[in-house]
Write a protein that holds these residues in place. Structure first.
Motif, PDB file in Angstrom:
ATOM      1  N   UNK A 200       0.847  -1.194   0.000  1.00  0.00           N
ATOM      2  CA  UNK A 200       0.000   0.000   0.000  1.00  0.00           C
ATOM      3  C   UNK A 200       0.890   1.255   0.000  1.00  0.00           C
ATOM      4  N   UNK A 201       0.523   2.219  -0.833  1.00  0.00           N
ATOM      5  CA  UNK A 201       1.210   3.505  -0.858  1.00  0.00           C
ATOM      6  C   UNK A 201       0.195   4.605  -0.557  1.00  0.00           C
ATOM      7  N   UNK A 202       0.451   5.325   0.513  1.00  0.00           N
ATOM      8  CA  UNK A 202      -0.436   6.405   0.940  1.00  0.00           C
ATOM      9  C   UNK A 202       0.254   7.730   0.632  1.00  0.00           C
ATOM     10  N   UNK A 203      -0.389   8.564  -0.201  1.00  0.00           N
ATOM     11  CA  UNK A 203       0.156   9.860  -0.599  1.00  0.00           C
ATOM     12  C   UNK A 203      -0.576  10.986   0.134  1.00  0.00           C
ATOM     13  N   UNK A 204       0.187  11.763   0.886  1.00  0.00           N
ATOM     14  CA  UNK A 204      -0.356  12.939   1.551  1.00  0.00           C
ATOM     15  C   UNK A 204       0.303  14.198   1.021  1.00  0.00           C
ATOM     16  N   UNK A 205       0.640  15.108   1.933  1.00  0.00           N
ATOM     17  CA  UNK A 205       1.344  16.336   1.533  1.00  0.00           C
ATOM     18  C   UNK A 205       2.431  16.609   2.571  1.00  0.00           C
ATOM     19  N   UNK A 206       3.681  16.598   2.119  1.00  0.00           N
ATOM     20  CA  UNK A 206       4.805  16.849   3.018  1.00  0.00           C
ATOM     21  C   UNK A 206       4.862  18.329   3.386  1.00  0.00           C
ATOM     22  N   UNK A 219       1.760   9.439   7.405  1.00  0.00           N
ATOM     23  CA  UNK A 219       1.927   8.436   8.455  1.00  0.00           C
ATOM     24  C   UNK A 219       0.640   8.266   9.254  1.00  0.00           C
ATOM     25  N   UNK A 220       0.028   9.382   9.634  1.00  0.00           N
ATOM     26  CA  UNK A 220      -1.213   9.296  10.385  1.00  0.00           C
ATOM     27  C   UNK A 220      -2.309   8.622   9.555  1.00  0.00           C
ATOM     28  N   UNK A 221      -2.423   9.008   8.288  1.00  0.00           N
ATOM     29  CA  UNK A 221      -3.468   8.440   7.436  1.00  0.00           C
ATOM     30  C   UNK A 221      -3.211   6.955   7.171  1.00  0.00           C
ATOM     31  N   UNK A 222      -1.949   6.591   6.992  1.00  0.00           N
ATOM     32  CA  UNK A 222      -1.624   5.175   6.801  1.00  0.00           C
ATOM     33  C   UNK A 222      -1.977   4.367   8.045  1.00  0.00           C
ATOM     34  N   UNK A 267       5.652  13.520   6.962  1.00  0.00           N
ATOM     35  CA  UNK A 267       5.859  12.726   5.743  1.00  0.00           C
ATOM     36  C   UNK A 267       4.692  12.853   4.762  1.00  0.00           C
ATOM     37  N   UNK A 268       5.054  12.910   3.489  1.00  0.00           N
ATOM     38  CA  UNK A 268       4.043  12.995   2.443  1.00  0.00           C
ATOM     39  C   UNK A 268       3.765  11.668   1.775  1.00  0.00           C
ATOM     40  N   UNK A 269       4.599  10.676   2.032  1.00  0.00           N
ATOM     41  CA  UNK A 269       4.396   9.341   1.457  1.00  0.00           C
ATOM     42  C   UNK A 269       4.668   8.285   2.507  1.00  0.00           C
ATOM     43  N   UNK A 270       3.802   7.299   2.553  1.00  0.00           N
ATOM     44  CA  UNK A 270       3.959   6.190   3.489  1.00  0.00           C
ATOM     45  C   UNK A 270       3.690   4.887   2.732  1.00  0.00           C
ATOM     46  N   UNK A 271       4.587   3.900   2.886  1.00  0.00           N
ATOM     47  CA  UNK A 271       4.451   2.615   2.203  1.00  0.00           C
ATOM     48  C   UNK A 271       4.498   1.501   3.239  1.00  0.00           C
ATOM     49  N   UNK A 272       3.497   0.638   3.214  1.00  0.00           N
ATOM     50  CA  UNK A 272       3.458  -0.493   4.134  1.00  0.00           C
ATOM     51  C   UNK A 272       2.904  -1.715   3.410  1.00  0.00           C
ATOM     52  N   UNK A 273       3.047  -2.873   4.056  1.00  0.00           N
ATOM     53  CA  UNK A 273       2.677  -4.145   3.436  1.00  0.00           C
ATOM     54  C   UNK A 273       1.791  -4.967   4.378  1.00  0.00           C
ATOM     55  N   UNK A 274       0.945  -5.783   3.790  1.00  0.00           N
ATOM     56  CA  UNK A 274       0.138  -6.747   4.531  1.00  0.00           C
ATOM     57  C   UNK A 274       0.489  -8.151   4.056  1.00  0.00           C
ATOM     58  N   UNK A 304      -5.843  12.056   1.889  1.00  0.00           N
ATOM     59  CA  UNK A 304      -4.759  11.245   1.310  1.00  0.00           C
ATOM     60  C   UNK A 304      -5.300  10.370   0.188  1.00  0.00           C
ATOM     61  N   UNK A 305      -4.433  10.020  -0.742  1.00  0.00           N
ATOM     62  CA  UNK A 305      -4.780   9.098  -1.838  1.00  0.00           C
ATOM     63  C   UNK A 305      -4.014   7.796  -1.626  1.00  0.00           C
ATOM     64  N   UNK A 306      -4.641   6.694  -2.011  1.00  0.00           N
ATOM     65  CA  UNK A 306      -4.076   5.375  -1.746  1.00  0.00           C
ATOM     66  C   UNK A 306      -4.020   4.560  -3.030  1.00  0.00           C
ATOM     67  N   UNK A 307      -2.876   3.922  -3.267  1.00  0.00           N
ATOM     68  CA  UNK A 307      -2.764   2.897  -4.306  1.00  0.00           C
ATOM     69  C   UNK A 307      -2.255   1.620  -3.647  1.00  0.00           C
ATOM     70  N   UNK A 308      -2.566   0.490  -4.252  1.00  0.00           N
ATOM     71  CA  UNK A 308      -2.060  -0.773  -3.713  1.00  0.00           C
ATOM     72  C   UNK A 308      -1.773  -1.714  -4.872  1.00  0.00           C
ATOM     73  N   UNK A 309      -0.881  -2.652  -4.614  1.00  0.00           N
ATOM     74  CA  UNK A 309      -0.534  -3.637  -5.636  1.00  0.00           C
ATOM     75  C   UNK A 309      -0.322  -4.999  -4.998  1.00  0.00           C
TER      76      UNK A 309
END
Length: 400
Positions: A200-206, A219-222, A267-274, A304-309
């Motif tokens: 998951x990639x969460x895009x905010x605004x730095x 980070x908060x939104x993620x 942070x404006x970008x947060x990436x995490x995995x499940x 925030x906007x979210x993409x996942x793969x």
């Protein structure tokens, strides 16, 4: 009956092999390593020293250009083969501060050998070498086949899946994968959960941390999204099946990528995995539909906007039948050598056995091991367990 002197010699052989193999970091390039080639080369040297020259290398380049090796050994001329499958790759050591022993060294303490990969799957590697060391070709009921394979930890694309495409194995062969088990040795794994890995990639605004009103804190939104995914997935896919340990589907946030270098930047970008291990009753496409719905509902409430793969997606194949030949042979050998009644189980971990099952080939996962040590600090293998497993496999290979 094996003499005390022979047992001591075999114990020392296992230690010597561990000291040669474990220090070689056989980690996937996708996990920050250089692959398994150096470890495979060392195993080939050991085989040559044992007088075994008829092994075959099935090397293949991965999508990073790294050579991923596989070694296949066959001993004997029987029409059917008893296969033991051992993977030679391992996971990174993680936080070094949590280790008492150096991870990439084989430290012997009593009957234990400590080090990353000693259990997962050094146990099977040392067992395989021991079977080859004492192979008695004229007494075999089956030929003995050993497959040392790569890439098991990240999906087996360049390991057992590659060998299956090469036609190395035949239907009717006996396939044992020593990659899970219990300390009693009385559990035979015949089923695995489906595996789904998501990024998951969460895009905010730095922005400057002193002016949060101008930022969208990724980070908060993620963190909110992780909590929501955790709740919805566990609630929606709540079925239980006592064949499996644990008996429910699991949905775990795991890896987290670096965001900013300094404390005073939002942070404006947060990436995490499940890492999702899903009971076979559920279709993974249905799980993905649920993830999609959670993300869309989250975006409706968040700036925030979210993409996942999808990183890995393996729908579980049908289990190996309890009345299959491999399960029957293991049960008989375990009863004779260990004196207990084995049970069949399913697990959440993925092993090479799943890919045989997908090809319609019965495979069983079995071994005597401490199930809580793999992937943890101070991973270890018990030498006595390896010697005991040798006895059980040899009961199948030579028994009357």
């Amino acid at each position: 009956m094996i003499s005390a002197d022979q047992l001591q010699q075999d114990r020392q052989l296992i230690i010597d092999w561990a000291r040669r193999i474990i220090p070689i970091r056989a980690i996937s390039p996708k996990s920050g390593g250089r692959g398994e080639k150096e470890r495979a080369d060392e195993i080939c040297r050991i085989l040559s020293e044992m007088g075994i020259s008829n092994f075959t290398r099935y090397d293949v380049e991965d999508d990073t250009g790294t050579v991923r090796p596989n070694i296949v050994v066959r001993v004997g001329d029987r029409p059917r083969t008893l296969w033991v499958v051992a993977h030679i790759d391992t996971v990174p050591e993680g936080d070094l501060g949590l280790w008492t022993y150096p991870p990439f060294a084989a430290t012997v303490e009593g009957d234990r050998i400590y080090g990353r990969g000693t259990n997962d799957n050094g146990h099977a590697v040392f067992l395989s070498l021991l079977l080859l060391q004492h192979a008695r070709v004229g007494e075999m009921r089956y030929s003995l086949g050993i497959a040392f394979v790569s890439d098991e930890e990240l999906g087996s694309t360049y390991g057992i899946q590659h060998l299956l495409k090469q036609g190395v194995f035949r239907k009717g062969d006996i396939i044992i994968v020593p990659d899970a088990g219990s300390e009693s040795g009385l559990q035979i794994e015949v089923a695995e959960k489906s595996i789904l890995w998501l990024k998951f990639t969460v895009k905010g605004k730095q922005w400057h941390a002193s002016m949060p009103d101008n930022a969208v804190n990724a980070l908060r939104e993620a963190s909110k999204l992780i909590t929501e995914l955790d709740r919805v997935l566990h609630e929606k896919f709540s079925a239980s099946n006592t064949l499996f340990q644990p008996p429910v589907s699991t949905f775990e946030p795991t890896k987290h990528e670096k965001n900013v270098d300094n404390i005073n930047t939002i942070p404006g970008t947060e990436v995490f995995y499940f890492d999702c291990r899903v009971l076979p009753v559920y279709d993974l496409d249905f799980v993905l539909d649920t993830v999609h719905d959670v993300v869309k509902e989250f975006e409706a409430r968040s700036k925030a906007r979210v993409t996942y793969e999808v990183i890995q997606k393996e729908q579980a194949p049908p289990p190996t039948p309890e009345n299959s030949e491999v399960v029957k042979l293991l049960r008989e050998a375990i009863r004779k050598r260990l004196g207990g009644e084995p049970a069949v189980i399913g697990i959440g971990g993925g092993t090479c056995a799943a890919f045989f099952r997908k090809e319609g080939m019965d495979a069983a996962v079995w071994g005597t091991e401490v199930p809580t040590t793999a992937h943890r600090p101070d991973e270890y293998v018990v030498i006595g367990h390896i010697l005991q497993d040798r006895d059980v496999i040899e009961e199948i290979l030579y028994g009357r």
